[in-house]
Design an enzyme around this catalytic site. Sequence first.
Site, PDB file in Angstrom:
ATOM      1  N   ALA A   1       0.525  -1.210   0.065  1.00  0.00           N
ATOM      2  CA  ALA A   1      -0.021  -0.177   0.056  1.00  0.00           C
ATOM      3  C   ALA A   1       1.003   1.298   0.268  1.00  0.00           C
ATOM      4  CB  ALA A   1      -0.885   0.348   1.472  1.00  0.00           C
ATOM      5  N   GLU A   2       2.176   1.381   0.078  1.00  0.00           N
ATOM      6  CA  GLU A   2       3.173   2.433   0.353  1.00  0.00           C
ATOM      7  C   GLU A   2       3.596   2.822  -1.429  1.00  0.00           C
ATOM      8  OE1 GLU A   2       2.929   0.600   3.377  1.00  0.00           O
ATOM      9  OE2 GLU A   2       2.465   2.874   3.878  1.00  0.00           O
TER      10      GLU A   2
ATOM     11  N   ASP B   1      -1.225   6.610   8.078  1.00  0.00           N
ATOM     12  CA  ASP B   1      -0.133   5.872   7.368  1.00  0.00           C
ATOM     13  C   ASP B   1      -1.253   5.266   9.455  1.00  0.00           C
ATOM     14  OD1 ASP B   1       0.981   3.522   6.685  1.00  0.00           O
ATOM     15  OD2 ASP B   1       2.743   3.466   7.745  1.00  0.00           O
TER      16      ASP B   1
ATOM     17  N   LYS C   1      -2.548   1.054  15.491  1.00  0.00           N
ATOM     18  CA  LYS C   1      -1.061   2.240  15.322  1.00  0.00           C
ATOM     19  C   LYS C   1      -1.716   3.357  15.920  1.00  0.00           C
ATOM     20  CE  LYS C   1       2.085   1.176  11.436  1.00  0.00           C
ATOM     21  NZ  LYS C   1       1.769   2.252   9.649  1.00  0.00           N
TER      22      LYS C   1
ATOM     23  N   TRP D   1       3.714  -4.116  14.588  1.00  0.00           N
ATOM     24  CA  TRP D   1       3.182  -5.727  14.060  1.00  0.00           C
ATOM     25  C   TRP D   1       4.042  -6.609  15.296  1.00  0.00           C
ATOM     26  CZ3 TRP D   1       7.694  -8.899  14.375  1.00  0.00           C
ATOM     27  CH2 TRP D   1       8.681  -8.488  13.800  1.00  0.00           C
TER      28      TRP D   1
ATOM     29  N   VAL E   1      11.210  -1.883   9.708  1.00  0.00           N
ATOM     30  CA  VAL E   1      11.395  -0.130   9.424  1.00  0.00           C
ATOM     31  C   VAL E   1      11.364   1.307  10.021  1.00  0.00           C
ATOM     32  CG1 VAL E   1       8.524  -0.122  10.256  1.00  0.00           C
ATOM     33  CG2 VAL E   1       8.876   1.375   8.174  1.00  0.00           C
TER      34      VAL E   1
ATOM     35  N   CYS F   1      15.904   6.997  -2.179  1.00  0.00           N
ATOM     36  CA  CYS F   1      16.767   6.348  -1.214  1.00  0.00           C
ATOM     37  C   CYS F   1      16.510   6.109  -0.169  1.00  0.00           C
ATOM     38  CB  CYS F   1      18.359   7.370  -1.852  1.00  0.00           C
ATOM     39  SG  CYS F   1      18.373   7.859  -3.398  1.00  0.00           S
TER      40      CYS F   1
ATOM     41  N   MET G   1      19.676  -3.631  -4.443  1.00  0.00           N
ATOM     42  CA  MET G   1      20.117  -2.539  -5.084  1.00  0.00           C
ATOM     43  C   MET G   1      18.884  -2.926  -6.444  1.00  0.00           C
ATOM     44  SD  MET G   1      20.241   1.086  -5.084  1.00  0.00           S
ATOM     45  CE  MET G   1      20.976   2.203  -5.890  1.00  0.00           C
TER      46      MET G   1
HETATM   47 CA    CA Z   1       1.239   1.730   5.698  1.00  0.00          CA
END
Ligand code: CA
Length: 611
Positions: free
Chosen positions: A95-96, A217, A244, A307, A457, A523, A566
């Site tokens: 979804a991002e 988000d 969240k 999570w 993340v 990046c 990469m």
């Molecule tokens: Ca998300």
Amino acid sequence: MQAFRAATDELLWQFDPGVPGAVAAHICCDVVNRGVAVYEGRVYVGTLDGRLIALDAKSGKPAWSVLTVDPHRPYAITGVPLVARGKVIIGNAGAEFGVRGYVTAYDARTGKQAWRFYVVPGNPALGFENDAMKRAARTWSGEWWKDGGGGTVWNSFSYDPELGLVYMGTGNASPWSGPVEGGARGDALYTASIVAVHVDDGSYAWHYQTTPGDVWDYDADQSMTLATLRIDGQPRKVLMQANKNGFFYVLDRVTGKLLSAKGYVPINWAKGIDTATGRPEVVADAHYDKSGKVWLGMPGGLGGHNWQPMSFSPDTGLVYIPAQEAPFPYLKDRDFKPEAVGVNMGVDLAATSLPQDKKVKAAVLASLKGFLSAWDPVAGREAWRADHAGPWNGGLLSTAGNLVFQGTAAGEFIAYRASDGAQLWSFPAQTGIIAAPMTFSVDGRQYVTIVVGWGGVFPLVTGELAYKSGRLPNRSRVLTFALDGKAALPPVNDKPQEFPAPPAAPQDAARVAAGAKLYARYCGSCHGDAAHSGGIIPDLRYSKALTDDDLWRVVVLQGALVAHGMIGFEPSLGAGRLAEIRSYLIARAQESYAAEKAPPKEPSATPVNDP
Ligand code: CA
């Protein structure tokens, strides 16, 4: 995947699904897998490139494999399958970037597809799959289907065998900041929701939307705990989630009705939840998508809880939450256009990256907190808490022996007394911990096992901020404990990373500014905020390619290191934009080198693969 004999460290088999390295470029939040399912002699696992594979549990040989996603869209699987009534059920992530989230059930024996439940509606011109999609479409604005819609189910499921209901938490709508064209976001069903579907045919049963019209988000993908609680004198079958968005929800899991919603961390985006309507009372300023101004959201996109699994003890009646405080500055990107390569969140990450001002840095670092919260779900308040160095700590295990186990980002594996939080034991694991432990017994001896290692993340994206929680390098290991265990870890001999002198030539300010924007867009989602890596992926300020035109071009444009994840950015970045990014990195390296003078004491970005 690896299979070990439970009572020893004997490796029985391992299976490498052969995921291509390029897939890493469409995974927002590190190259991760959140678990497997075991059922009738088989192990089921989702792969990052979207396959669901059934393996023989004894031999590790594949029984079947099915591609669950469109390989031309930036889908991934990072979540854990659920097996229920002979079906293996799996979601997806993306979804991002912009995908249409859905959940699919397959026959556990054959791999044949049984049903699929879409979380968000598709293009209305093509017709809707069911009435739930038709109803959901009324809550969307603009041409949402062009960006996929989002709503991905990227973590775990819960299941009630008596009710025959499968529970899923769904992710944010795409992009974060609202429709690219077509006005403000509507409720955008069934994103940021808890949805129940019938296990036999995948049909819609009920939903509860935790964050209607989410632009922060606030995925609802956190673990959902099923329990029976005594509420107002009556036993209720409940579903609990530390969302969240900062609220702890207790739902009636038969009907989806909200029973209570209380903040378990500081919250500034909503004043509370109206228990009659179930809707949050959203603060007007929180809508950065409408104001065009920065909104420092609490919680931020990392969530009050993410999570890492929480745990419930029926003995203490408490829920143990790996909680955190990590605000995030949201600002709409006015020039946003979705692209095929890179994240598509619609927020201006360059404008909101961490400023290189010592006072500002110190203030931001001080705002980050992580702790174990022992939460009373009936009273709606915290019973006790244990503070950690910073956010992004491991999942929880509570036991019938009145213990709670948690690993921390600072590398301690800790046992607390579940009833009052007294620390009883800890073990230095030599690496950050994000996973949850498990316990089992073999021949009357009880074991506690945990996969340790640092990632996810927070260290991937937040760069320097990740050092608030711990500064240990990643060491991926399986550690198993027993009361009379005598094994020890090998001694640590880490050398700080060299910080080579950057090119001396002053960089043109306009090019640096343009490069900062490009860096944040292409990046930063892997190499870290403000060109400061969080310790799990190379820090580009140290890159030898900064001084070598040819090397820079073949790596960044042509993808010479694609096998390591990469990818080449040729489709999005021409030679001019490439040079701007390099100017920005050189300027950042010069700034850091001058500020620190000496090599910084930072962990090596090279993972240690210790068997
Ligand atoms: Ca998300």
